[in-house]
Design a protein around this motif. Sequence first.
Motif, PDB file in Angstrom:
ATOM      1  N   ARG A 166       0.868  -1.184   0.000  1.00  0.00           N
ATOM      2  CA  ARG A 166       0.000   0.000   0.000  1.00  0.00           C
ATOM      3  C   ARG A 166       0.896   1.222   0.000  1.00  0.00           C
ATOM      4  O   ARG A 166       1.756   1.394   0.863  1.00  0.00           O
ATOM      5  CB  ARG A 166      -0.930   0.032   1.194  1.00  0.00           C
ATOM      6  CG  ARG A 166      -1.870   1.221   1.099  1.00  0.00           C
ATOM      7  CD  ARG A 166      -2.984   1.315   2.086  1.00  0.00           C
ATOM      8  NE  ARG A 166      -2.856   0.508   3.265  1.00  0.00           N
ATOM      9  CZ  ARG A 166      -3.879  -0.054   3.880  1.00  0.00           C
ATOM     10  NH1 ARG A 166      -5.094   0.087   3.413  1.00  0.00           N
ATOM     11  NH2 ARG A 166      -3.699  -0.745   4.975  1.00  0.00           N
ATOM     12  N   LYS A 167       0.690   2.081  -1.016  1.00  0.00           N
ATOM     13  CA  LYS A 167       1.500   3.285  -1.159  1.00  0.00           C
ATOM     14  C   LYS A 167       1.295   4.217   0.026  1.00  0.00           C
ATOM     15  O   LYS A 167       0.172   4.527   0.394  1.00  0.00           O
ATOM     16  CB  LYS A 167       1.135   4.017  -2.453  1.00  0.00           C
ATOM     17  CG  LYS A 167       1.601   3.322  -3.704  1.00  0.00           C
ATOM     18  CD  LYS A 167       3.061   3.519  -3.964  1.00  0.00           C
ATOM     19  CE  LYS A 167       3.301   4.943  -4.411  1.00  0.00           C
ATOM     20  NZ  LYS A 167       4.632   5.268  -4.791  1.00  0.00           N
ATOM     21  N   ARG A 168       2.414   4.646   0.607  1.00  0.00           N
ATOM     22  CA  ARG A 168       2.375   5.528   1.771  1.00  0.00           C
ATOM     23  C   ARG A 168       2.636   6.988   1.407  1.00  0.00           C
ATOM     24  O   ARG A 168       2.494   7.864   2.245  1.00  0.00           O
ATOM     25  CB  ARG A 168       3.405   5.052   2.793  1.00  0.00           C
ATOM     26  CG  ARG A 168       3.106   3.610   3.251  1.00  0.00           C
ATOM     27  CD  ARG A 168       4.084   3.136   4.283  1.00  0.00           C
ATOM     28  NE  ARG A 168       3.858   3.881   5.518  1.00  0.00           N
ATOM     29  CZ  ARG A 168       4.795   4.100   6.423  1.00  0.00           C
ATOM     30  NH1 ARG A 168       6.027   3.650   6.253  1.00  0.00           N
ATOM     31  NH2 ARG A 168       4.516   4.775   7.513  1.00  0.00           N
ATOM     32  N   ARG A 169       3.046   7.222   0.142  1.00  0.00           N
ATOM     33  CA  ARG A 169       3.296   8.591  -0.316  1.00  0.00           C
ATOM     34  C   ARG A 169       3.351   8.608  -1.835  1.00  0.00           C
ATOM     35  O   ARG A 169       3.442   7.570  -2.468  1.00  0.00           O
ATOM     36  CB  ARG A 169       4.601   9.132   0.261  1.00  0.00           C
ATOM     37  CG  ARG A 169       5.843   8.361  -0.147  1.00  0.00           C
ATOM     38  CD  ARG A 169       7.100   8.977   0.470  1.00  0.00           C
ATOM     39  NE  ARG A 169       8.258   8.135   0.316  1.00  0.00           N
ATOM     40  CZ  ARG A 169       9.088   8.154  -0.712  1.00  0.00           C
ATOM     41  NH1 ARG A 169       8.879   9.002  -1.711  1.00  0.00           N
ATOM     42  NH2 ARG A 169      10.126   7.348  -0.773  1.00  0.00           N
ATOM     43  N   TYR A 174      -1.032   7.191  -3.782  1.00  0.00           N
ATOM     44  CA  TYR A 174      -1.123   7.147  -2.318  1.00  0.00           C
ATOM     45  C   TYR A 174      -2.381   6.385  -1.874  1.00  0.00           C
ATOM     46  O   TYR A 174      -3.482   6.623  -2.361  1.00  0.00           O
ATOM     47  CB  TYR A 174      -1.158   8.566  -1.742  1.00  0.00           C
ATOM     48  CG  TYR A 174      -1.405   8.591  -0.258  1.00  0.00           C
ATOM     49  CD1 TYR A 174      -0.371   8.363   0.637  1.00  0.00           C
ATOM     50  CD2 TYR A 174      -2.686   8.800   0.243  1.00  0.00           C
ATOM     51  CE1 TYR A 174      -0.607   8.358   2.005  1.00  0.00           C
ATOM     52  CE2 TYR A 174      -2.930   8.795   1.608  1.00  0.00           C
ATOM     53  CZ  TYR A 174      -1.881   8.575   2.481  1.00  0.00           C
ATOM     54  OH  TYR A 174      -2.123   8.556   3.829  1.00  0.00           O
ATOM     55  N   GLY A 175      -2.198   5.436  -0.957  1.00  0.00           N
ATOM     56  CA  GLY A 175      -3.305   4.680  -0.390  1.00  0.00           C
ATOM     57  C   GLY A 175      -3.725   3.463  -1.197  1.00  0.00           C
ATOM     58  O   GLY A 175      -4.507   2.651  -0.729  1.00  0.00           O
ATOM     59  N   LYS A 176      -3.206   3.334  -2.415  1.00  0.00           N
ATOM     60  CA  LYS A 176      -3.579   2.201  -3.262  1.00  0.00           C
ATOM     61  C   LYS A 176      -2.649   1.012  -3.010  1.00  0.00           C
ATOM     62  O   LYS A 176      -1.484   1.174  -2.711  1.00  0.00           O
ATOM     63  CB  LYS A 176      -3.484   2.582  -4.742  1.00  0.00           C
ATOM     64  CG  LYS A 176      -4.498   3.608  -5.178  1.00  0.00           C
ATOM     65  CD  LYS A 176      -4.430   3.799  -6.676  1.00  0.00           C
ATOM     66  CE  LYS A 176      -5.342   4.887  -7.170  1.00  0.00           C
ATOM     67  NZ  LYS A 176      -6.692   4.800  -6.748  1.00  0.00           N
ATOM     68  N   TRP A 177      -3.202  -0.204  -3.180  1.00  0.00           N
ATOM     69  CA  TRP A 177      -2.416  -1.433  -3.162  1.00  0.00           C
ATOM     70  C   TRP A 177      -1.881  -1.650  -4.568  1.00  0.00           C
ATOM     71  O   TRP A 177      -2.586  -1.422  -5.554  1.00  0.00           O
ATOM     72  CB  TRP A 177      -3.276  -2.617  -2.735  1.00  0.00           C
ATOM     73  CG  TRP A 177      -3.646  -2.574  -1.294  1.00  0.00           C
ATOM     74  CD1 TRP A 177      -4.826  -2.141  -0.766  1.00  0.00           C
ATOM     75  CD2 TRP A 177      -2.840  -2.972  -0.184  1.00  0.00           C
ATOM     76  NE1 TRP A 177      -4.796  -2.243   0.608  1.00  0.00           N
ATOM     77  CE2 TRP A 177      -3.587  -2.758   0.988  1.00  0.00           C
ATOM     78  CE3 TRP A 177      -1.548  -3.495  -0.072  1.00  0.00           C
ATOM     79  CZ2 TRP A 177      -3.091  -3.047   2.248  1.00  0.00           C
ATOM     80  CZ3 TRP A 177      -1.059  -3.787   1.194  1.00  0.00           C
ATOM     81  CH2 TRP A 177      -1.822  -3.557   2.341  1.00  0.00           C
ATOM     82  N   ASP A 181      -9.340  -0.996  -3.831  1.00  0.00           N
ATOM     83  CA  ASP A 181      -8.316  -0.043  -3.386  1.00  0.00           C
ATOM     84  C   ASP A 181      -7.059  -0.125  -4.249  1.00  0.00           C
ATOM     85  O   ASP A 181      -5.947   0.134  -3.789  1.00  0.00           O
ATOM     86  CB  ASP A 181      -7.947  -0.310  -1.921  1.00  0.00           C
ATOM     87  CG  ASP A 181      -9.098  -0.038  -0.974  1.00  0.00           C
ATOM     88  OD1 ASP A 181      -9.831   0.945  -1.197  1.00  0.00           O
ATOM     89  OD2 ASP A 181      -9.281  -0.824  -0.028  1.00  0.00           O
TER      90      ASP A 181
END
Length: 156
Positions: A20-23, A27-30, A116
């Motif tokens: 999961r993207k943290r930045r 961002y927020g996507k798997w 997501d």
Amino acid sequence: MRDTSLVYPVRDDGSILLGRKRRGMGYGKWNGFGGKIEPGETMRQCACRELFEECGLVMAPEKLIMAADLYFHQPSDPEWSHGGIVYFARGWEGSPHLSDEMEPRWFRVEDFPYEDMWMADKVWLPMILSGKRIRGTIYFAEDGERVFDYDFQEMT
């Protein structure tokens, strides 16, 4: 944009590591692990470097299994458009860990968090997970998020 790599580590039980993207972008996507190629790198070297940087797994470039050759097309912003090579990884060293950019987690294929993930992933990811090798183009809307069309062909 420079071309990118994308890697999906696969365990012996068939589960796949997503992050999961943290930045940054997505961002927020798997997603799989990957990023932009650096000068002097091959795409396989890029994929292995990004895999290590984003989750700590060490992979030999020659062991990557190419699954897709994609072009991400953004008609409203040609500088964003880029090619991407997608690989599966088996036989890495190390254990996945949290990084500044990605939060890794194993998923069974039937439990993928498609809601997501990038919109187009729902189309092409099941194709490569079923064993097909594909080449194609994904056309993004002006917002860079929504997909308005795609075209994929199976490679032999």
